[in-house]
Design a protein around this motif. Structure first.
Motif, PDB file in Angstrom:
ATOM      1  N   CYS A 234       3.980  29.555  56.014  1.00  0.00           N
ATOM      2  CA  CYS A 234       4.877  30.314  56.883  1.00  0.00           C
ATOM      3  C   CYS A 234       5.051  29.582  58.207  1.00  0.00           C
ATOM      4  CB  CYS A 234       4.321  31.707  57.148  1.00  0.00           C
ATOM      5  SG  CYS A 234       5.290  32.604  58.386  1.00  0.00           S
TER       6      CYS A 234
ATOM      7  N   ASN B  90       5.880  30.778  60.995  1.00  0.00           N
ATOM      8  CA  ASN B  90       5.460  31.568  62.157  1.00  0.00           C
ATOM      9  C   ASN B  90       3.950  31.775  62.236  1.00  0.00           C
ATOM     10  OD1 ASN B  90       8.264  32.039  62.416  1.00  0.00           O
ATOM     11  ND2 ASN B  90       8.077  33.778  61.014  1.00  0.00           N
ATOM     12  N   CYS B  91       3.300  31.911  61.098  1.00  0.00           N
ATOM     13  CA  CYS B  91       1.925  32.400  61.104  1.00  0.00           C
ATOM     14  C   CYS B  91       0.888  31.373  60.665  1.00  0.00           C
ATOM     15  CB  CYS B  91       1.797  33.623  60.198  1.00  0.00           C
ATOM     16  SG  CYS B  91       2.972  34.900  60.620  1.00  0.00           S
TER      17      CYS B  91
ATOM     18  N   CYS C 258       5.851  35.768  53.506  1.00  0.00           N
ATOM     19  CA  CYS C 258       4.699  35.876  54.392  1.00  0.00           C
ATOM     20  C   CYS C 258       4.385  37.356  54.539  1.00  0.00           C
ATOM     21  CB  CYS C 258       4.990  35.287  55.763  1.00  0.00           C
ATOM     22  SG  CYS C 258       3.637  35.619  56.915  1.00  0.00           S
TER      23      CYS C 258
ATOM     24  N   CYS D  24       4.341  38.424  58.807  1.00  0.00           N
ATOM     25  CA  CYS D  24       5.549  38.611  59.616  1.00  0.00           C
ATOM     26  C   CYS D  24       6.759  38.970  58.773  1.00  0.00           C
ATOM     27  CB  CYS D  24       5.826  37.360  60.450  1.00  0.00           C
ATOM     28  SG  CYS D  24       6.414  35.996  59.441  1.00  0.00           S
TER      29      CYS D  24
HETATM   30 ZN    ZN Z   1       4.567  34.756  58.880  1.00  0.00          ZN
END
Ligand code: ZN
Ligand code: ADP
Length: 745
Positions: free
Chosen positions: A458, A460-461, A476, A479
């Protein structure tokens, strides 16, 4: 007098009952009682006793269960804390502190008929041959269960009764304790002379046990992290610390993970305290006991006859008092977390209990959790280290095999690299043993290219995306980010079209092994092959007596086993644990590799470990190869810092479950809005989601999650408890609140 009672009904309310004349003096705080509730009779626990009630027309308590109060005040206080911190009802928390067998007391004590000799007055009268045989047995044993006598003498009860009629023996009913280990013969052990490191660790612990609390001063920190490599002699430190505790007339609780609760482990504690001036019973509490055994073991502690309680997770509630010492062995183990309500973590409960009762707490591990090591760096716990193996044996040599190299040569996904199969052959030739380890958990949740090792993550994470095979989607679950599954590996230099097809289980590995080594004795040990606890013992027994050359298994063979003839440990795919969609995946892999490696070379021959991996340069694998916990910690804590994951923050995971996905989604959105509204003033709160859980549809339930992060979890969980209780969801939707979850799935 009246009693306030928490019923075993989830009402989040207590009720007053009056104590009838005939029960006066028998009811106290902690008594288990039966009371009328509506038309029913319900069990409950007395939480307070008072002169009067503000209610009128009280009903009476019907019955008191057990001769002693079952919940000690200390444990009652602990249950209250659990209810509050873990956001569950006080009833649920209270229920978990007593074993089922004690709460209902159906098992009770077992009465059994015993035959014993009576003092003879004068000559032994003339007996028949039969009777003489029987009498001789009784004479020799002084007393024995009637049942056993009948078997030994091949006789009937009426024949024995005739001896009783003649005044030669007595047949009496007595309480027979169900001792699960009655047939063991344990040789007592003496304390060992300690290495300087062991002695220093012990000195710090005993100083804490002896330290008095000064009035008006902040109590000293009595929590220690004992970080010692596998085989460094942590257990010897525990044993001598317990001895010191007993000398102070206090008791101890020893927690071990369920899978490590083997007869071997328990025996080490019994052997030390089975004789000598500190002699005491060691009570064992775990899930493999029968209800009756559990009842008896628990009461041995309650009555103070056993001052050492050893057990898995729930043994932290053992009624040891006064409590001087709690040991949490393998403190990093995720099995200390209960995965149903109340979702407590036994290590954390141990620390809280220690604080409440002024007891010293020792957390021990070769691979401490990031949480505990971080707490040492913050000076909350004191760090004690045992950097060398006690017996001067070297830590095994760990070799990493790059499976991508192996793959290019063949076609199918390889199971055994040439290096590993050669190493196994060598062991077979030399009649040494091999353990092969395959971690199946989390398998196939991530998308990994078997050619180059690429894993879909992911953006973002920094977590692996979950591969939902049916929908051909990557998602994911923190998020909510989603992406289609690539048709070929996105790594430019790779472009492998086979990225979607990888699959493997222990069964497949077993097949391959049998083909490679047709003459070897191979056994597989995983949850599929082990239906009974006897199977587990039988396989381990066969392995110990060298009837098995190669033992193949999952997690359950990684812990606490001691086999001197094992000189090779192979890890089939180290990556399987690495790409779970969980920020702790790296930590788990490091722990697993280090622990498994610790199984090799416990005997006279130096051990070797071969780790097969598709991502051989991952830090978790590389640091494990060098047995370098400190190095691993440094780089891992940086990653946690950047993304504000625990131990930098703490997590509350809220999961909504239901059969209708739209409804679940809708409720999750609703919950998110309510949280945003009600917790707007909660500074440092990070709210993520809702997003589908990695196992979106588990047991026919759809699950969506919201993750909250804060450094002030006690404050947050108190607020969360209020917010979530006030919310109403549709009947077929349920909400699970998990504080400090260990698994994000
Ligand atoms: Zn994420
Ligand atoms: P750990 O619990 O750290 O894995 P153990 O307590 O099982 O380590 O110790 C490993 C081995 O070393 C055991 O066989 C134990 O009896 C032995 N041992 C421990 N301490 C000493 C000591 N001080 N002197 C000699 N042998 C020791």
């Amino acid at each position: 007098m009246i009693a306030r009672v928490t019923l075993e009904l989830n009402l989040r309310k207590e009720f007053d009952y009056f104590i009838p004349e005939e029960l006066a003096g028998q009811v106290d705080v902690g008594s288990r009682v039966q009371v009328p509730f509506g038309v029913r009779k319900v069990l409950g626990c007395v939480t307070a006793v008072a002169e009067e009630s503000e209610h009128v027309k009280l009903k009476p308590i019907l019955k008191v269960i057990g001769a002693q109060t079952l919940v000690t005040p200390a444990v009652l206080k602990l249950a209250r804390w659990i209810g509050q911190y873990y956001c569950c009802s006080p009833e649920a928390a209270l229920k978990s502190v007593l074993p089922e067998a004690v709460r209902h007391e159906q098992a009770g004590w077992r009465e059994q008929l015993f035959v014993r000799t009576v003092p003879l007055t004068g000559e032994l009268p003339k007996l028949s041959k039969r009777q003489t045989d029987i009498w001789n047995i009784i004479e020799e044993r002084r007393a024995l269960p009637l049942k056993e006598l009948l078997k030994l003498a091949e006789t009937t009860a009426s024949t024995v009764r005739r001896l009783e009629d003649r005044g030669l023996v007595a047949v009496v009913s007595e309480i027979a304790e169900r001792d699960p280990n009655a047939h063991e013969h344990i040789l007592p052990t003496q304390p060992l002379a300690m290495s300087p490191e062991q002695a220093a660790a012990l000195a710090a612990i005993t100083a804490s046990i002896d330290a008095d609390e000064k009035v008006g001063q902040k109590p000293p920190s009595r929590t220690f992290l004992l970080h010692g490599v596998t085989g460094s002699g942590k257990t010897e430190v525990y044993l001598q610390a317990i001895a010191h505790t007993l000398e102070q007339n206090k008791g101890a609780i020893v927690l071990v993970p369920e899978i490590a609760l083997t007869p071997q482990t328990v025996e080490r504690f019994k052997a030390r305290f089975s004789s000598g001036p500190l002699q005491t019973l060691v009570a064992v509490l775990h899930s493999h006991l029968s209800a009756g055994e559990r009842h008896d073991e628990w009461h041995k502690i309650r009555q103070g006859r056993a001052r050492i309680a050893i057990g898995a997770r729930s043994a932290i509630f053992a009624p040891v008092q006064p409590l001087g010492l709690v040991i949490v062995d393998e403190e990093h183990e995720s099995s200390y977390k209960q995965e149903e309500t109340p979702r407590y973590h036994a290590r954390d409960v141990a620390i809280v209990r220690g604080q409440m009762e002024g007891a010293t707490v020792v957390l021990g591990s070769a691979t401490p959790s990031l949480e505990s090591f971080y707490n040492c760096s913050k000076k909350k716990y004191a760090l004690l280290q045992l950097p060398r193996r006690a017996d001067e044996k070297k830590l095994p040599f760990v070799r990493i095999v790059d499976m991508r190299q192996t793959l290019r040569k063949g076609k199918a996904i390889p199971i055994l690299s040439p290096q590993l199969s050669e190493a196994i052959s060598k062991r077979l030739d030399r009649s040494e043993q091999t353990i092969l380890f395959l971690n199946r958990r989390g398998y196939s949740t991530a998308l990994q290219c078997p050619l180059c090792g690429y894993v879909a993550g992911c953006p973002n994470c920094s977590l692996s995306l979950t591969y939902h095979r049916q929908e051909q989607q990557l998602r994911c679950h923190i998020c909510g980010h989603s992406a289609p599954v690539p048709k070929v590996c996105p790594e430019r230099s790779c472009n492998n079209p086979g990225i979607r097809y990888s699959g493997l289980g222990t069964q497949k590995v077993e097949e391959t092994l049998r083909n490679f080594f047709p003459h070897a004795q191979i056994a597989r040990m995983d949850s599929d092959t082990l239906k009974k606890k006897e199977d587990y013992r039988r396989i381990l027994g066969d392995f110990r007596t060298a009837k098995i050359d190669v033992l193949l298994g999952t997690q359950m063979i990684a812990k606490g086993l001691h086999f001197p003839n094992v000189t090779l440990v192979g890890i089939i795919y180290a990556d399987l644990a690495l790409h779970q969609p969980d920020f702790r995946a790296g930590e788990r892999t490091f722990q697993l590799l280090t622990q498994v490696a610790g199984r090799a070379g416990r005997g006279d021959v130096e051990g070797e470990v071969i780790v097969q991996a598709f991502t051989p340069f991952h830090p978790a694998i590389q640091y494990a190869r060098r047995h370098d916990f400190a190095g691993f910690y440094e780089q891992e804590i940086e990653f946690r810092q950047q993304l504000k994951y625990p131990p930098i923050s703490r997590i509350a995971l809220l999961t909504l479950k239901g059969r209708n996905e739209e409804k679940v989604k809708f409720s999750a959105e609703h919950l998110k809005r309510e949280l945003e509204k009600n917790l707007a003033d909660f500074r440092d709160l990070i709210l993520a989601g809702p997003a589908p859980a990695p196992l979106l549809k588990a047991e026919t339930f759809y699950r969506h999650q919201i993750m909250l992060r804060t450094v002030r979890m006690s404050a947050l969980s108190e607020r969360l408890g209020k917010v979530t209780q006030a919310l109403k969801f549709a009947d077929d939707i349920s909400l699970v609140v998990d504080i400090d979850p260990t698994a994000l799935s």
